[in-house]
Design an enzyme around this catalytic site. Structure first.
Site, PDB file in Angstrom:
ATOM      1  N   SER A   9      69.809  -5.106  25.559  1.00  0.00           N
ATOM      2  CA  SER A   9      70.963  -5.093  26.459  1.00  0.00           C
ATOM      3  C   SER A   9      71.540  -6.500  26.522  1.00  0.00           C
ATOM      4  O   SER A   9      70.880  -7.439  26.981  1.00  0.00           O
ATOM      5  CB  SER A   9      70.535  -4.648  27.856  1.00  0.00           C
ATOM      6  OG  SER A   9      71.528  -5.045  28.777  1.00  0.00           O
ATOM      7  N   HIS A  34      73.041  -2.382  23.465  1.00  0.00           N
ATOM      8  CA  HIS A  34      73.376  -1.708  24.724  1.00  0.00           C
ATOM      9  C   HIS A  34      74.327  -2.611  25.516  1.00  0.00           C
ATOM     10  O   HIS A  34      74.032  -3.785  25.754  1.00  0.00           O
ATOM     11  CB  HIS A  34      72.080  -1.465  25.495  1.00  0.00           C
ATOM     12  CG  HIS A  34      72.234  -0.722  26.775  1.00  0.00           C
ATOM     13  ND1 HIS A  34      72.322   0.657  26.830  1.00  0.00           N
ATOM     14  CD2 HIS A  34      72.304  -1.145  28.062  1.00  0.00           C
ATOM     15  CE1 HIS A  34      72.430   1.046  28.089  1.00  0.00           C
ATOM     16  NE2 HIS A  34      72.432  -0.031  28.867  1.00  0.00           N
ATOM     17  N   ASP A  36      76.390  -3.096  29.012  1.00  0.00           N
ATOM     18  CA  ASP A  36      76.449  -2.653  30.401  1.00  0.00           C
ATOM     19  C   ASP A  36      77.812  -2.954  31.010  1.00  0.00           C
ATOM     20  O   ASP A  36      78.173  -4.111  31.210  1.00  0.00           O
ATOM     21  CB  ASP A  36      75.337  -3.344  31.203  1.00  0.00           C
ATOM     22  CG  ASP A  36      73.982  -2.777  30.850  1.00  0.00           C
ATOM     23  OD1 ASP A  36      73.792  -1.563  30.999  1.00  0.00           O
ATOM     24  OD2 ASP A  36      73.116  -3.551  30.379  1.00  0.00           O
ATOM     25  N   MET A  38      80.175  -2.701  34.155  1.00  0.00           N
ATOM     26  CA  MET A  38      80.089  -2.547  35.625  1.00  0.00           C
ATOM     27  C   MET A  38      81.425  -2.905  36.260  1.00  0.00           C
ATOM     28  O   MET A  38      82.105  -3.841  35.813  1.00  0.00           O
ATOM     29  CB  MET A  38      79.006  -3.465  36.178  1.00  0.00           C
ATOM     30  CG  MET A  38      77.650  -3.257  35.528  1.00  0.00           C
ATOM     31  SD  MET A  38      76.372  -4.213  36.345  1.00  0.00           S
ATOM     32  CE  MET A  38      74.987  -3.974  35.229  1.00  0.00           C
ATOM     33  N   HIS A  67      77.233   1.705  28.296  1.00  0.00           N
ATOM     34  CA  HIS A  67      76.695   2.343  29.505  1.00  0.00           C
ATOM     35  C   HIS A  67      77.684   2.069  30.633  1.00  0.00           C
ATOM     36  O   HIS A  67      77.739   0.957  31.162  1.00  0.00           O
ATOM     37  CB  HIS A  67      75.307   1.736  29.784  1.00  0.00           C
ATOM     38  CG  HIS A  67      74.676   2.196  31.057  1.00  0.00           C
ATOM     39  ND1 HIS A  67      73.594   1.555  31.615  1.00  0.00           N
ATOM     40  CD2 HIS A  67      74.961   3.228  31.899  1.00  0.00           C
ATOM     41  CE1 HIS A  67      73.241   2.168  32.731  1.00  0.00           C
ATOM     42  NE2 HIS A  67      74.061   3.175  32.937  1.00  0.00           N
ATOM     43  N   MET A  69      78.850   2.011  34.086  1.00  0.00           N
ATOM     44  CA  MET A  69      78.477   2.096  35.510  1.00  0.00           C
ATOM     45  C   MET A  69      79.753   1.845  36.300  1.00  0.00           C
ATOM     46  O   MET A  69      79.929   0.810  36.942  1.00  0.00           O
ATOM     47  CB  MET A  69      77.396   1.049  35.816  1.00  0.00           C
ATOM     48  CG  MET A  69      76.040   1.450  35.246  1.00  0.00           C
ATOM     49  SD  MET A  69      74.910   0.050  35.097  1.00  0.00           S
ATOM     50  CE  MET A  69      75.444  -0.604  33.528  1.00  0.00           C
ATOM     51  N   MET A 138      67.733   6.014  34.189  1.00  0.00           N
ATOM     52  CA  MET A 138      67.668   4.661  34.762  1.00  0.00           C
ATOM     53  C   MET A 138      66.285   4.472  35.386  1.00  0.00           C
ATOM     54  O   MET A 138      65.870   5.256  36.238  1.00  0.00           O
ATOM     55  CB  MET A 138      68.724   4.479  35.858  1.00  0.00           C
ATOM     56  CG  MET A 138      70.155   4.373  35.389  1.00  0.00           C
ATOM     57  SD  MET A 138      70.518   2.972  34.317  1.00  0.00           S
ATOM     58  CE  MET A 138      69.962   1.570  35.256  1.00  0.00           C
ATOM     59  N   GLY A 146      66.758  -7.626  34.928  1.00  0.00           N
ATOM     60  CA  GLY A 146      65.606  -8.365  35.437  1.00  0.00           C
ATOM     61  C   GLY A 146      64.881  -7.736  36.610  1.00  0.00           C
ATOM     62  O   GLY A 146      64.087  -8.398  37.278  1.00  0.00           O
ATOM     63  N   ASP A 176      66.212   2.977  30.575  1.00  0.00           N
ATOM     64  CA  ASP A 176      66.936   1.714  30.787  1.00  0.00           C
ATOM     65  C   ASP A 176      66.552   1.080  32.114  1.00  0.00           C
ATOM     66  O   ASP A 176      66.813   1.642  33.178  1.00  0.00           O
ATOM     67  CB  ASP A 176      68.447   2.026  30.763  1.00  0.00           C
ATOM     68  CG  ASP A 176      69.310   0.790  30.979  1.00  0.00           C
ATOM     69  OD1 ASP A 176      68.784  -0.336  30.918  1.00  0.00           O
ATOM     70  OD2 ASP A 176      70.526   0.972  31.203  1.00  0.00           O
ATOM     71  N   GLY A 178      63.920  -2.578  33.276  1.00  0.00           N
ATOM     72  CA  GLY A 178      62.560  -3.079  33.457  1.00  0.00           C
ATOM     73  C   GLY A 178      61.626  -2.835  32.288  1.00  0.00           C
ATOM     74  O   GLY A 178      60.407  -2.897  32.432  1.00  0.00           O
TER      75      GLY A 178
HETATM   76  C1  DX5 Z   1      71.055  -2.305  34.754  1.00  0.00           C
HETATM   77  C2  DX5 Z   1      71.481  -2.108  33.327  1.00  0.00           C
HETATM   78  C3  DX5 Z   1      70.422  -2.395  32.355  1.00  0.00           C
HETATM   79  C4  DX5 Z   1      69.921  -3.824  32.372  1.00  0.00           C
HETATM   80  C5  DX5 Z   1      68.554  -3.857  31.792  1.00  0.00           C
HETATM   81  O1  DX5 Z   1      72.054  -1.815  35.574  1.00  0.00           O
HETATM   82  O2  DX5 Z   1      71.893  -0.786  33.118  1.00  0.00           O
HETATM   83  O3  DX5 Z   1      70.816  -2.039  31.029  1.00  0.00           O
HETATM   84  O4  DX5 Z   1      70.748  -4.689  31.641  1.00  0.00           O
HETATM   85  O5  DX5 Z   1      68.027  -5.110  31.972  1.00  0.00           O
HETATM   86  P1  DX5 Z   1      66.447  -5.324  32.082  1.00  0.00           P
HETATM   87  O6  DX5 Z   1      65.889  -4.796  30.799  1.00  0.00           O
HETATM   88  O7  DX5 Z   1      66.292  -6.782  32.249  1.00  0.00           O
HETATM   89  O8  DX5 Z   1      65.968  -4.521  33.269  1.00  0.00           O
HETATM   90 ZN    ZN Z   2      72.276  -0.205  30.988  1.00  0.00          ZN
END
Ligand code: DX5
Ligand code: ZN
Length: 220
Positions: A9, A34, A36, A38, A67, A69, A138, A146, A176, A178
């Site tokens: 990501s 990936h 993200d 937002m 992805h 969001m 998720m 993080g 996706d 952690g």
């Molecule tokens: C969170 C994102 C994830 C995030 C993952 O909203 O959808 O894709 O970037 O990051 P880590 O792997 O650090 O949890």
């Molecule tokens: Zn994501």
């Protein structure tokens, strides 16, 4: 059998050297990237739009997994696909008509995914499982990289896999949030085959070693 794919990501990479980071994970063996997206509304954070996706597209031939969001995915889906996204997922929590959104994505020749927050049950997407290409489970609350992996996501993955087998469906399962080299194995055992990792890759020193270890654990 579904092919295991490691999806760094980019949210956790160093954006001041975006192209170098992309090339580094490409060389390290990433299967896709990936992205993200937002909107500061569905989640309390703002990240990238189609303009950046288009720039990323010019840096790599890897499949791009967007992805979304965002509160109003339908408004932007075509733009993201035109910018170069090959896979587009949106959240069932905000979708008024998931079937129409899935069709919109697939008509534009991208793969369609439905994303589920940790507190959203599988029952909300059952009607759409025969239509989609993948489910994005998720394993953290969306919004930030993080965070710590939420263990109950494993049951959701197990249930989705069982449901897929019983109904003879073909959607892939993406996990996706952690994911690190230390816990990726159990998500694979549960049934996931696309593994998103942000800090689990970009906050390590040697991306190649990390991805290799992840791949080993996934295939154990
Ligand atoms: C969170 C994102 C994830 C995030 C993952 O909203 O959808 O894709 O970037 O990051 P880590 O792997 O650090 O949890
Ligand atoms: Zn994501």
């Amino acid at each position: 059998m579904f092919k295991s794919k490691i999806a760094p990501s980019l949210l956790s990479c160093d954006f001041s050297k975006l192209k170098d980071e992309i090339k580094a994970v490409e060389k390290a063996g990433a299967d896709l990237l990936h992205l993200d997206v937002m909107d500061g509304h569905f989640v309390p954070n703002l990240t990238i739009g189609p303009f950046i996706v288009e720039a990323i597209r010019r840096c790599t031939d890897l499949p791009l997994d967007a992805h979304l969001m965002i509160q109003y995915p339908d408004r932007y889906i075509k733009e993201f696909i035109l910018a170069g996204a090959n896979m587009v997922s949106f959240h069932v929590e905000v979708s008024i008509n998931p079937k129409a959104t899935i069709e919109l994505i697939q008509k534009s020749k991208a793969k369609a995914g439905l994303a589920l927050n940790p507190d959203t049950p599988i029952s909300t997407i059952k009607d759409f499982l025969p239509l989609i290409d993948y489910v994005l489970v998720m394993s953290v609350h969306p919004g930030f990289a993080g965070q710590t992996f939420i263990e109950s996501s494993l049951e959701k993955i197990i249930d989705l896999k069982k449901y897929r087998t019983v109904r003879k469906l073909s959607f892939e399962i993406e996990v996706d949030g952690g994911i690190k080299a230390a816990n990726i194995g159990k998500t694979a055992k549960a049934g996931a085959n696309i593994f998103v990792a942000g800090s689990g890759i970009f906050k390590t020193k040697d991306y190649g070693k990390t991805i290799l270890q992840m791949r080993r654990d996934v295939n154990l």
